[in-house]
Design a protein around this motif. Structure first.
Motif, short mmCIF file in Angstrom:
data_model
loop_
_atom_site.label_atom_id
_atom_site.label_comp_id
_atom_site.label_asym_id
_atom_site.label_seq_id
_atom_site.Cartn_x
_atom_site.Cartn_y
_atom_site.Cartn_z
N LYS A 1 42.21 28.94 34.24
CA LYS A 1 41.44 28.96 35.49
C LYS A 1 40.32 27.94 35.39
CE LYS A 1 42.05 33.76 37.03
NZ LYS A 1 41.37 35.07 37.20
N TRP A 2 39.91 27.45 36.57
CA TRP A 2 38.75 26.55 36.64
C TRP A 2 37.88 26.99 37.80
CZ3 TRP A 2 36.20 23.48 40.05
CH2 TRP A 2 35.29 22.53 39.52
N GLY A 3 36.59 27.06 37.54
CA GLY A 3 35.66 27.45 38.59
C GLY A 3 35.61 28.95 38.80
N THR A 4 34.59 29.39 39.49
CA THR A 4 34.40 30.82 39.76
C THR A 4 34.37 31.06 41.26
OG1 THR A 4 33.07 31.03 37.75
CG2 THR A 4 32.89 32.80 39.38
N PRO A 5 35.20 31.96 41.76
CA PRO A 5 35.16 32.27 43.19
C PRO A 5 33.76 32.67 43.63
CG PRO A 5 37.12 33.23 42.21
CD PRO A 5 36.29 32.69 41.07
N GLN B 1 38.83 19.74 41.12
CA GLN B 1 37.57 19.75 40.39
C GLN B 1 36.50 18.92 41.10
OE1 GLN B 1 38.51 18.55 36.38
NE2 GLN B 1 39.87 20.29 36.03
N PRO C 1 37.56 26.40 43.25
CA PRO C 1 38.11 27.20 42.16
C PRO C 1 39.64 27.27 42.26
CG PRO C 1 36.32 28.36 43.26
CD PRO C 1 36.67 27.19 44.13
N TYR C 2 40.30 27.24 41.11
CA TYR C 2 41.76 27.28 41.11
C TYR C 2 42.26 27.86 39.80
CZ TYR C 2 41.66 23.17 38.04
OH TYR C 2 41.43 22.32 36.99
N ARG C 3 43.54 28.14 39.76
CA ARG C 3 44.20 28.51 38.52
C ARG C 3 45.52 27.76 38.41
NH1 ARG C 3 46.99 34.53 38.86
NH2 ARG C 3 48.31 34.14 40.69
N TRP D 1 41.61 29.06 45.26
CA TRP D 1 41.06 30.35 45.71
C TRP D 1 40.76 30.31 47.20
CZ3 TRP D 1 40.73 35.18 44.21
CH2 TRP D 1 39.85 36.04 44.86
N TYR E 1 44.49 33.66 45.00
CA TYR E 1 44.81 32.25 44.84
C TYR E 1 46.11 31.95 45.59
CZ TYR E 1 41.41 32.17 40.97
OH TYR E 1 40.27 32.25 40.21
N ASN F 1 35.63 28.17 51.45
CA ASN F 1 34.75 28.21 50.28
C ASN F 1 33.39 27.57 50.53
OD1 ASN F 1 36.26 29.32 47.75
ND2 ASN F 1 37.79 28.05 48.79
#
Length: 426
Positions: free
Chosen positions: A126-130, A311, A316-318, A340, A347, A399
């Motif tokens: 995962k990258w980033g936080t919802p 990014q 945010p994504y996975r 997200w 997601y 977002n």
């Protein structure tokens, strides 16, 4: 298209690997039997041709000596008809083998999980936080309607459901994302931009695996051999169909923006609101041509290139690896990138990055050859979304929304929006 040699050498192994997809592929035993019959007939044809050639030489010698050639002529008189009959049988066998193999998918990579469907896919990272909202957030379709930047009603009026009209800052945001992605891929990641037709012929659709199996998902132009493309993967991959690439030029990277057209057959009731699942949508695609030994390294790079887009946008994504029951027809291995979306509290797929190995290259006849005189081999083809534009718009709206219903523009897009930093209701 699978390599027939794999079926000849160990059909049971091929069937076992394919059945990890959750379906029955015992038909390949019939393919092996048909292939054996075809090869036996081919040997017989070659023997008959050699016999006829030998007799032709004998006829020449007897003629030169003034002898009687009628006995020799009697020996070969039936051979032409016999060869024609056998050739017809061989063609029918070839057509049957080709037709059957055309509907057989690629062999999944050994390392991916055996699973029945998307519920068994594996999350890799995962990258980033919802974002935690301190106000009642809205879905992108409500935000966009309130801001008057997406018009679903007028799109339905002029065309039908699952279409949208972008307006004002919405249209500008769509265009900004296309240019941003193309600039990133070409200026930072080494891709060459191409701009292709959005209509292709059936041979091209066959090359990447859309035909014959998935015709119901396509839009066909009436009374022509043309189809509207479901993705730029189709025309870009086929740029090298029926060609031999200089091996020293590999890997080759292309990126392309195109509108994409999908009938969404079988998706009734899914994602009916908003711009997640449309009949027409824009996408920036990445396509690679690689040597076999480096194709999985190239797949990792391709996935990272798509991730970099998200990014830089701060979304945010996975990344998930698809199991055997969820990978596409032509793919041996696929990584889905899911962004997200607050409205789904989940997601949602925004990019699918796949290694097709030599499957598409065999169908489209794309080879490469080294300068050392070695024989040509099939390339490996790869592709991935970089990204689906409509879904990226939806992700930004949701977002980056503010309590007053306005949308903050991601910093990286501000130069592409003529300095606009926020979308507000006028």
């Amino acid at each position: 298209m699978l390599d027939i040699r794999l079926i000849r050498e160990d059909v049971d192994s091929v069937i076992s690997k394919l059945e990890r997809r959750g379906k029955d592929f015992s038909v390949l035993r019939e393919v092996k039997s048909l292939d054996e019959e075809k090869r036996a007939l081919t040997i017989k044809v070659d023997e008959l041709k050699n016999f006829r050639n030998q007799k032709s030489k004998e006829i020449g010698k007897v003629k030169a000596q003034g002898g009687d050639i009628s006995p020799i002529m009697a020996e070969v008189s039936h051979i032409g008809d016999e060869i024609t009959e056998l050739d017809n049988k061989i063609k029918k066998l070839d057509d049957k083998i080709f037709s059957t193999l055309s509907a057989v998918p690629n062999i999944p990579r050994d390392t991916i999980k055996t699973g029945k469907d998307e519920t068994e896919n594996e999350e890799l990272r995962k990258w980033g936080t919802p974002r935690n909202f301190d106000f009642e957030y809205k879905a992108h379709w409500d935000l966009a309607t309130n801001l008057d930047i997406l018009d679903f009603d007028r799109a339905t009026k002029i065309t039908g459901s699952r279409f949208v009209v972008y307006k004002g800052a919405g249209a500008r945001l769509e265009r900004a994302l296309i240019n941003f992605m193309l600039d990133l891929h070409t200026q930072n990641q080494g891709y060459t931009e191409v701009f292709t037709p959005v209509m292709v012929n059936s041979k091209t659709m066959f090359g990447t695996g859309q035909l014959p199996k998935f015709e119901e998902d396509l839009f066909k132009v009436k009374d022509t051999d043309y189809y509207l493309i479901p993705t730029a993967e189709v025309p870009v991959t086929n740029l090298y169909s029926d060609e031999i690439i200089d091996g020293s030029k590999l890997p080759i990277y292309y990126t392309a923006y195109t509108p994409c057209f999908r009938s969404e057959a079988g998706s009734a009731g899914r994602d009916t609101r908003g711009i997640i699942r449309q009949h027409q949508f824009n996408k920036v695609e990445m396509v690679k041509f690689s040597k076999p030994e480096t194709s999985y390294e190239e797949l990792d790079k391709l996935t990272n290139d798509a991730e970099e887009v998200l990014q830089k946008l701060g979304l945010p994504y996975r990344v998930i690896e698809l199991c055997t029951g969820d990978i596409g027809f032509s793919s041996a291995c696929t990584y889905d990138i899911e962004v997200w979306l607050p409205s789904y509290n989940a997601y949602k797929e925004i990019s699918s990055c796949s290694n097709m190995t030599d499957f598409q290259a065999r169908r489209a006849n794309i080879r490469y050859k080294e300068n050392n005189g070695s024989k040509s081999e099939y390339v490996h083809t790869l592709n991935g979304s970089g990204l689906a534009i409509g879904r990226t718009v939806a992700a930004i709206l949701e977002n980056y929304q503010n309590a007053d219903g306005s949308i903050t523009i991601p910093e990286v897009l501000v130069p592409y929006m003529n300095g606009l930093t926020k979308i507000e209701r006028k």
